[in-house]
Design a protein around this motif. Sequence first.
Motif, PDB file in Angstrom:
ATOM      1  N   ASN A  55       0.616   8.533   0.014  1.00 58.46           N
ATOM      2  CA  ASN A  55       0.843   7.528  -1.012  1.00 58.46           C
ATOM      3  C   ASN A  55       1.176   6.212  -0.311  1.00 58.46           C
ATOM      4  OD1 ASN A  55       2.123   5.813  -2.977  1.00 58.46           O
ATOM      5  ND2 ASN A  55       2.445   7.605  -4.270  1.00 58.46           N
ATOM      6  N   PHE A  56       0.300   5.248  -0.468  1.00 52.37           N
ATOM      7  CA  PHE A  56       0.442   4.005   0.283  1.00 52.37           C
ATOM      8  C   PHE A  56       1.720   3.251  -0.058  1.00 52.37           C
ATOM      9  CE2 PHE A  56      -0.627  -0.598   0.815  1.00 52.37           C
ATOM     10  CZ  PHE A  56      -0.590  -0.599   2.195  1.00 52.37           C
ATOM     11  N   LYS A  57       2.109   3.223  -1.331  1.00 52.09           N
ATOM     12  CA  LYS A  57       3.314   2.496  -1.712  1.00 52.09           C
ATOM     13  C   LYS A  57       4.557   3.135  -1.108  1.00 52.09           C
ATOM     14  CE  LYS A  57       3.139  -0.572  -3.633  1.00 52.09           C
ATOM     15  NZ  LYS A  57       2.820  -1.949  -3.165  1.00 52.09           N
ATOM     16  N   ALA A  58       4.613   4.471  -1.118  1.00 54.66           N
ATOM     17  CA  ALA A  58       5.746   5.158  -0.503  1.00 54.66           C
ATOM     18  C   ALA A  58       5.733   4.949   1.011  1.00 54.66           C
ATOM     19  CB  ALA A  58       5.697   6.645  -0.828  1.00 54.66           C
ATOM     20  N   TYR A  59       4.541   4.918   1.607  1.00 53.75           N
ATOM     21  CA  TYR A  59       4.448   4.716   3.058  1.00 53.75           C
ATOM     22  C   TYR A  59       4.931   3.322   3.453  1.00 53.75           C
ATOM     23  CZ  TYR A  59       2.420   4.016   7.660  1.00 53.75           C
ATOM     24  OH  TYR A  59       2.240   3.724   8.983  1.00 53.75           O
ATOM     25  N   GLU A  60       4.653   2.319   2.636  1.00 52.76           N
ATOM     26  CA  GLU A  60       5.126   0.961   2.936  1.00 52.76           C
ATOM     27  C   GLU A  60       6.643   0.917   2.998  1.00 52.76           C
ATOM     28  OE1 GLU A  60       2.096  -2.469   1.486  1.00 52.76           O
ATOM     29  OE2 GLU A  60       3.123  -1.404  -0.122  1.00 52.76           O
ATOM     30  N   VAL A  61       7.301   1.594   2.070  1.00 50.83           N
ATOM     31  CA  VAL A  61       8.768   1.646   2.095  1.00 50.83           C
ATOM     32  C   VAL A  61       9.233   2.414   3.326  1.00 50.83           C
ATOM     33  CG1 VAL A  61      10.822   2.431   0.864  1.00 50.83           C
ATOM     34  CG2 VAL A  61       8.875   1.514  -0.416  1.00 50.83           C
ATOM     35  N   LEU A  62       8.522   3.481   3.655  1.00 48.36           N
ATOM     36  CA  LEU A  62       8.896   4.322   4.794  1.00 48.36           C
ATOM     37  C   LEU A  62       8.919   3.530   6.095  1.00 48.36           C
ATOM     38  CD1 LEU A  62       9.348   7.287   5.880  1.00 48.36           C
ATOM     39  CD2 LEU A  62       6.879   7.345   6.219  1.00 48.36           C
ATOM     40  N   VAL A  63       7.886   2.740   6.346  1.00 51.34           N
ATOM     41  CA  VAL A  63       7.781   2.027   7.623  1.00 51.34           C
ATOM     42  C   VAL A  63       8.694   0.812   7.668  1.00 51.34           C
ATOM     43  CG1 VAL A  63       5.435   2.809   8.057  1.00 51.34           C
ATOM     44  CG2 VAL A  63       5.806   0.675   6.803  1.00 51.34           C
ATOM     45  N   ILE A  91      -3.583   4.569  -3.029  1.00 53.88           N
ATOM     46  CA  ILE A  91      -4.519   5.213  -2.109  1.00 53.88           C
ATOM     47  C   ILE A  91      -4.552   4.450  -0.794  1.00 53.88           C
ATOM     48  CG2 ILE A  91      -6.915   5.881  -1.739  1.00 53.88           C
ATOM     49  CD1 ILE A  91      -7.198   6.153  -4.768  1.00 53.88           C
ATOM     50  N   MET A  92      -4.358   5.158   0.305  1.00 59.36           N
ATOM     51  CA  MET A  92      -4.328   4.524   1.614  1.00 59.36           C
ATOM     52  C   MET A  92      -5.712   4.546   2.243  1.00 59.36           C
ATOM     53  SD  MET A  92      -2.032   5.467   4.975  1.00 59.36           S
ATOM     54  CE  MET A  92      -0.539   4.812   4.259  1.00 59.36           C
ATOM     55  N   SER A  93      -6.217   3.378   2.601  1.00 58.78           N
ATOM     56  CA  SER A  93      -7.517   3.284   3.260  1.00 58.78           C
ATOM     57  C   SER A  93      -7.391   3.692   4.719  1.00 58.78           C
ATOM     58  CB  SER A  93      -8.061   1.857   3.155  1.00 58.78           C
ATOM     59  OG  SER A  93      -7.195   0.946   3.815  1.00 58.78           O
ATOM     60  N   ARG A  94      -8.514   4.060   5.309  1.00 58.92           N
ATOM     61  CA  ARG A  94      -8.520   4.512   6.704  1.00 58.92           C
ATOM     62  C   ARG A  94      -7.984   3.438   7.656  1.00 58.92           C
ATOM     63  NH1 ARG A  94     -11.097   8.306   9.763  1.00 58.92           N
ATOM     64  NH2 ARG A  94     -12.055   9.180   7.888  1.00 58.92           N
TER      65      ARG A  94
END
Length: 533
Positions: A149-157, A256-259
């Motif tokens: 999940n791209f939005k969750a990943y942005e918060v993660l990093v 959705i996270m792009s490659r």
Amino acid sequence: MLFLSVLLSLTKWLCYHIVKSCYQTAKKMKSYSFNFFDLSSTPLHQPSSFPTIMNCDLKDRKSQTLVCDIHSILLRNHSFFPYFMLVAFEGGSILRAFLLLCSCPLLWFLSYERKLKVMIFITFCGLKIKDMEMVARVVLPKFYMENLNFKAYEVLVSVGFRVFFSCVPRVMVEGFVKEYLNGDDVVATELDSLGCYFTGLVCKDGLVVKDWAVMDYFEDRKPDLGIGSSCFNDNHFISSCKEAYMVTNEISPTSIMSREKYPKPLIFHDGRLAFFPTPSSTLYMFMWLPFGIPLSFYRLLLGTIVYYKYGLALVSFSGILINHKGYNSNSNTTKSVTNKGVLYVCTHRTLLDPVFLSMSLRKPLTTVTYSLSKVSEIMSPIKTMSLTRDREKDRETMQRLLSEGDLVVCPEGTTCREPYLLRFSSLFAELADEIVPVAMHANVSLFYGTTASGFKCLDSFLFLMNPWPCYNIEVLEKVPREFTCAGGKSPYEVANYIQRKLGESLGFECTNITRRDKYMMLAGNEGVVKEKK
């Protein structure tokens, strides 16, 4: 006549109400988690007072600590079943995968905790620890990355310290979390083992309960940031955090996270399954096998016993899609002065690259290979010659083959599934001035036709078992003389030039990664078959 009209009306009314009742019953059953397609946990959809993750400010968080689950938050698909199926199929066997699929009706009625324990037992009982480690390293990361999940990943990093909690076994998630997400710690369910095998049972502490695990981990401290899921009862899980947000279950383009945004490039992965094995898609695969196995044998026989001039049409009728373009018989088959044959330089997707090129060109070709299995060598419809990795011996072999006719080489030395080109060996550039690059790309829907750690003799068989395997072949223009060794270029410059041209044609990224790098990552060896003395 009146009686017939009344009877039809009554039948119509009865059918309508039966269908309506069944539909309402199905909806009610689904609301109570009787959902065949979601074997993870019961969606609660409870209202939450926490804001959504869209409202989270990402600035100045490098000194903060974040806690979150993996499956219900970081992954868009919350079901555990596909990941257990990947372990069962790739690390175990097709029989273990079939047993896990057959357990779905039972899992349908079990509680969350028992459902997970049954999946763990079927998947891990008697499984070798080293096989699980292989799956965790080279199979699962691909499917985790595709479902991030791209939005969750942005918060993660955006944070500096990350702690992950999960009720699935630690061996399934720890490798991906620490290598790809830079996770600092993972709290997950531990499994019992006996020697080098898993028993299929969880340790005495049982399944990890996120709510209690967070309090045990941080004790009197409070984590700075917590992310929960609106589809699960995560209110208590993140209530102990100083700041908390919710991830919704809705899949939108922004999630959705792009490659291009992957944490690290996904160049290599192994395993045979080319699809995400949900219960329904896995069922379709097993339903296809009784048709796919004989179809694969039929396709193999076509390529073996049918003359290449007629093989293309017959193979196409069997369901294999071949898209061929760019071939010009007047320009691309010009013979050199020093050699009798044309040197075709191909990208390498499967072992069948030279075979399909021969069919599409409607001419016999010879190919050179590394570590080809005896089964593949016997079944090959074109002439094959094994190289020794001794540069001088290989040079002599290829020069001799070129003097006898047209030759196909794959300078990458090994296959790559993803849109990348590995480093080209420069040996071929020293042998011929008449070089024709060929851009090849293969698409599959069920099974990959390549492997680094599995049985290589099954590569072609599994590729041909796909319902509609597709090969895209583009023969480029002959390399101009000024870009060859005869024009003053070094072999390395020629190899890099051709790699770049093929990469541009396919839309692939060129790399400096070698065959040895691939096998060291996927199989833990250099990919060289030792000769028996």
